[in-house]
Design a protein around this motif. Structure first.
Motif, short mmCIF file in Angstrom:
data_model
loop_
_atom_site.label_atom_id
_atom_site.label_comp_id
_atom_site.label_asym_id
_atom_site.label_seq_id
_atom_site.Cartn_x
_atom_site.Cartn_y
_atom_site.Cartn_z
N GLY A 121 4.22 -14.31 8.65
CA GLY A 121 5.50 -14.76 6.95
C GLY A 121 4.68 -14.53 6.25
O GLY A 121 5.09 -14.53 4.88
N GLU A 122 3.37 -13.53 6.20
CA GLU A 122 3.09 -13.00 5.10
C GLU A 122 3.94 -12.16 4.11
O GLU A 122 3.15 -11.93 3.08
N VAL A 123 5.19 -11.27 4.64
CA VAL A 123 5.44 -10.18 4.37
C VAL A 123 6.94 -11.24 4.58
O VAL A 123 7.57 -11.40 5.52
N ALA A 124 7.71 -11.45 3.52
CA ALA A 124 9.12 -11.97 3.45
C ALA A 124 10.55 -11.18 3.47
O ALA A 124 9.51 -9.71 2.78
N GLU A 125 11.73 -11.23 4.37
CA GLU A 125 12.22 -10.70 3.79
C GLU A 125 12.65 -9.98 2.59
O GLU A 125 12.90 -11.13 1.58
N GLY A 126 12.74 -8.76 2.23
CA GLY A 126 13.25 -7.73 1.10
C GLY A 126 12.46 -7.80 -0.08
O GLY A 126 12.12 -6.94 -0.82
N ALA A 127 10.70 -8.28 0.93
CA ALA A 127 9.17 -7.61 0.17
C ALA A 127 9.46 -5.90 -0.16
O ALA A 127 9.70 -5.69 1.17
N LYS A 128 8.46 -5.29 -0.84
CA LYS A 128 7.97 -4.80 -0.78
C LYS A 128 6.21 -4.61 0.23
O LYS A 128 6.10 -5.13 -0.28
N VAL A 129 6.28 -3.64 1.27
CA VAL A 129 4.73 -3.58 1.11
C VAL A 129 4.59 -1.91 0.88
O VAL A 129 4.88 -0.74 1.64
N VAL A 130 3.35 -1.49 0.58
CA VAL A 130 2.03 -0.26 0.47
C VAL A 130 1.07 -0.92 1.33
O VAL A 130 0.50 -1.40 1.47
N ALA A 131 1.35 0.66 1.75
CA ALA A 131 0.00 0.82 3.05
C ALA A 131 -0.27 2.02 2.80
O ALA A 131 -0.17 2.96 2.16
N ARG A 132 -1.90 1.82 3.10
CA ARG A 132 -3.04 3.33 2.55
C ARG A 132 -4.49 2.49 3.95
O ARG A 132 -4.43 1.67 4.56
N TRP A 133 -4.48 3.84 4.06
CA TRP A 133 -5.46 3.78 4.57
C TRP A 133 -6.58 3.76 3.96
O TRP A 133 -7.62 3.86 3.14
N ASP A 134 -7.86 2.18 4.69
CA ASP A 134 -8.92 2.16 4.04
C ASP A 134 -10.50 2.48 4.32
O ASP A 134 -10.04 2.71 5.58
N ALA A 135 -10.49 3.73 4.05
CA ALA A 135 -11.62 5.28 4.53
C ALA A 135 -13.22 4.40 5.22
O ALA A 135 -13.51 4.34 6.04
N MET A 136 -13.58 3.71 4.28
CA MET A 136 -14.93 2.48 4.05
C MET A 136 -14.73 1.87 5.12
O MET A 136 -15.58 1.49 5.75
N ASP A 137 -13.87 0.97 4.76
CA ASP A 137 -14.04 -0.28 6.20
C ASP A 137 -13.13 0.29 7.45
O ASP A 137 -12.99 -0.70 8.68
#
Length: 62
Positions: free
Chosen positions: A16-32
């Motif tokens: 439920g962290e991402v609701a319908e219609g939400a926008k999500v930006v994903a990236r690779w966290d190289a440090m973690d």
């Protein structure tokens, strides 16, 4: 990386962290060494473009 992205995004959607219609930006966290997301709620997403957060909102293994 693709598998990691799909797994973490699916977890965020199912929890439920991402609701319908939400926008999500994903990236690779190289440090973690994991995928990090920035979720913009639907109402907010309509007003402004998504921006990456400094700290991931959804972390791998959480």
């Amino acid at each position: 990386m693709r598998s990691e992205l799909e797994t973490e995004l699916a977890r965020a959607m199912l929890s439920g962290e991402v609701a319908e219609g939400a926008k999500v930006v994903a990236r690779w966290d190289a440090m973690d060494d994991k995928v990090a997301f920035r979720v913009q709620p639907p109402a907010e997403a309509d007003r402004q473009p998504a921006q990456e957060a400094k700290e991931p909102e959804t972390a791998a293994g959480e």
